[in-house]
Write an enzyme that holds these catalytic residues in place. Structure first.
Site, PDB file in Angstrom:
ATOM      1  N   LYS A  89      46.541  37.205  43.324  1.00 29.19           N
ATOM      2  CA  LYS A  89      46.704  38.028  44.526  1.00 29.19           C
ATOM      3  C   LYS A  89      47.281  37.246  45.714  1.00 29.19           C
ATOM      4  CE  LYS A  89      43.691  41.942  43.836  1.00 29.19           C
ATOM      5  NZ  LYS A  89      43.011  41.711  42.548  1.00 29.19           N
ATOM      6  N   GLU A 111      43.135  47.159  52.975  1.00 26.21           N
ATOM      7  CA  GLU A 111      41.969  47.814  52.393  1.00 26.21           C
ATOM      8  C   GLU A 111      41.621  47.050  51.131  1.00 26.21           C
ATOM      9  OE1 GLU A 111      45.002  49.651  51.617  1.00 26.21           O
ATOM     10  OE2 GLU A 111      44.771  48.793  49.612  1.00 26.21           O
ATOM     11  N   SER A 376      45.218  36.502  34.800  1.00 24.31           N
ATOM     12  CA  SER A 376      45.394  36.814  36.228  1.00 24.31           C
ATOM     13  C   SER A 376      44.373  36.163  37.152  1.00 24.31           C
ATOM     14  CB  SER A 376      45.369  38.334  36.416  1.00 24.31           C
ATOM     15  OG  SER A 376      44.184  38.886  35.880  1.00 24.31           O
TER      16      SER A 376
HETATM   17  C1  LIG Z   1      42.967  42.589  41.508  1.00 26.33           C
HETATM   18  C2  LIG Z   1      43.027  41.949  40.189  1.00 26.33           C
HETATM   19  C3  LIG Z   1      43.697  42.547  39.106  1.00 26.33           C
HETATM   20  C4  LIG Z   1      44.297  43.929  39.165  1.00 26.33           C
HETATM   21  O1  LIG Z   1      45.326  44.104  40.088  1.00 26.33           O
HETATM   22  P1  LIG Z   1      46.854  44.232  39.652  1.00 26.33           P
HETATM   23  O2  LIG Z   1      47.537  44.638  40.905  1.00 26.33           O
HETATM   24  O3  LIG Z   1      46.927  45.277  38.587  1.00 26.33           O
HETATM   25  O4  LIG Z   1      47.281  42.913  39.155  1.00 26.33           O
HETATM   26  C5  LIG Z   1      43.790  41.850  37.906  1.00 26.33           C
HETATM   27  N1  LIG Z   1      43.218  40.641  37.768  1.00 26.33           N
HETATM   28  C6  LIG Z   1      42.562  40.029  38.771  1.00 26.33           C
HETATM   29  C7  LIG Z   1      41.964  38.697  38.538  1.00 26.33           C
HETATM   30  C8  LIG Z   1      42.455  40.655  40.016  1.00 26.33           C
HETATM   31  O5  LIG Z   1      41.777  40.054  41.010  1.00 26.33           O
END
Ligand SMILES: *Cc1c(COP(=O)(O)O)cnc(C)c1O
Length: 392
Positions: A89, A111, A376
């Site tokens: 993020k 938000e 992610s």
């Molecule tokens: C917020 C988040 C997501 C989901 O958000 P996307 O916009 O779909 O990437 C996925 N993995 C993690 C670790 C997150 O914090």
């Protein structure tokens, strides 16, 4: 360039900017300036510099040997979990805070649902000495106390949204209401959602993931293109970033994984591509989970980052054109995938990322097939959930 949006922000029938008239000047200002800013030398220099020295990029591309052995493929993990603040993020919030500065804005609003985007936003506001107001549903404030504490420590003001179900969509409504009344603020959106130009801007900022992947794969395998890329999808930003530089290379298979919660048809799910229909959410035409009256259906997933009732317009288009294959994983499958990765690779993934890992057993894999899974985020924030379910 089939997968780039039109000037009005459309991917096929999806996208656009469905906003109240009072917001038009704000969105127009951003639309008129974002590409010039993103492509300017001054922006690029500062963005790349912060990604390297503050975030810790490039994030490693790690050949997961034991995972590969287990599933009979060549599996790489793109380690977004190693970024500062623990997920992808921050790639976006670093970029947008610089855009806000170029536009001369001094106050940032955002938000947040689970609080991850709120923390990433509060982080860059502290870094840049900008005022930060984060809207969050009252229910989420109670559920996500550690992230609320982080935001406050970082200097952000957390404003509870007390209407409706007191969750993310209500926080979004509050943020938009505030934005209308305070047009001098910059609205920092956390995924590839919202009115044009946000989906395109956020995708471009997350595209650093696949830009690095190309160079890293070339170095490690001799080829820029893998056979398959897998990423989880909430709003869709980490997937958009992991897919971005491969969208037009149709020989690369793209797999988007949604959260099935207790099961796609259980009534407790967030598998938007399976359950959703065309509609407008958050200022954009896309697919979303809605009832017969067009009201948003509250999504459910064990992972707070995936329980979003829509997907960004790019993903709606990838689904419609079948450029990406949409799969899903239940809570249980994701938990098991997280325990497995922890045991065999020594990496505790975020619950969101565990959904991407969880489709490995459902794929028809070949030994020399190069698969990149976008990891992610890291699992520190999910430890309590992991421990509670371990004891079951
Ligand atoms: C917020 C988040 C997501 C989901 O958000 P996307 O916009 O779909 O990437 C996925 N993995 C993690 C670790 C997150 O914090």
């Amino acid at each position: 360039m089939k997968f780039q949006p039109t000037k009005e922000g459309y991917y096929g029938q999806f996208g656009g900017a469905f906003i109240p008239e009072l917001l038009y000047p704000n969105v127009k200002e951003l639309e008129d300036n974002y590409l010039d800013i993103l492509e300017s030398e001054a922006f690029q220099k500062e963005y790349k510099d912060l990604l390297q020295h503050y975030v810790g990029r490039p994030s490693p591309l790690y050949l997961a040997k034991r995972l590969s052995e287990k599933y009979g493929a060549t599996i790489y993990l793109k380690r977004e979990d190693l970024n500062h603040t623990g997920a992808h993020k921050v790639n976006n919030t670093i970029g947008q805070i610089l855009v806000a500065k170029h536009l001369g804005k001094t106050k940032i609003i955002a938000e947040t649902g689970a609080g991850q985007h709120g923390v990433a936003t509060a982080t860059v506001c502290a870094l840049m000495d900008l005022e930060c107001v984060v809207f969050m549903g009252e229910t989420d404030i109670k559920r996500q106390a550690p992230n609320v504490a982080r935001m406050k420590m970082l200097g952000a003001k957390v404003v509870p949204a007390t209407s409706g179900s007191k969750t993310l969509k209500d926080a979004t409504n509050e943020a938009i209401r505030y934005w209308i009344q305070n047009p001098e603020t910059y609205y920092l959106i956390g995924s590839v959602v919202g009115p044009h130009p946000y989906p395109d801007m956020v995708a471009r900022l997350q595209a650093v993931i696949s830009e690095e992947m190309k160079a890293q794969l070339k170095m490690q395998t001799g080829k820029e293109n893998p056979d398959t890329i897998v990423a989880c999808v909430g709003g869709g930003s980490n997937a958009a970033g992991a897919f971005y530089h491969y969208l037009e290379d149709e020989d690369v298979e793209l797999i988007a994984v949604e959260a099935a919660g207790l099961g796609v048809n259980s009534g407790e799910s967030a598998a938007t591509s399976q359950l959703g229909e065309v509609g407008v959410i958050h200022g954009s035409k896309t697919i979303l989970m809605q009832d017969e009256y067009g009201q948003i259906v509250e999504p459910y997933s064990i992972s707070a980052g995936l329980d979003y009732p829509g997907v960004g317009p790019l993903h709606a288009y990838l689904h419609e054109t079948k450029r990406a294959k949409f799969m899903n994983a239940t809570d249980k499958e994701a938990l098991n995938a997280a325990y497995e990765l922890t045991k065999i690779e020594g990496i505790i993934p975020a619950l969101e990322s565990a959904h991407a890992l969880a489709v490995l057993p459902k794929m028809d894999l070949k030994k020399d097939q190069v698969v990149v899974i976008n990891l992610s985020g890291r699992g520190d924030k999910d430890l309590e959930t992991y421990i509670n379910h371990l004891e079951e």
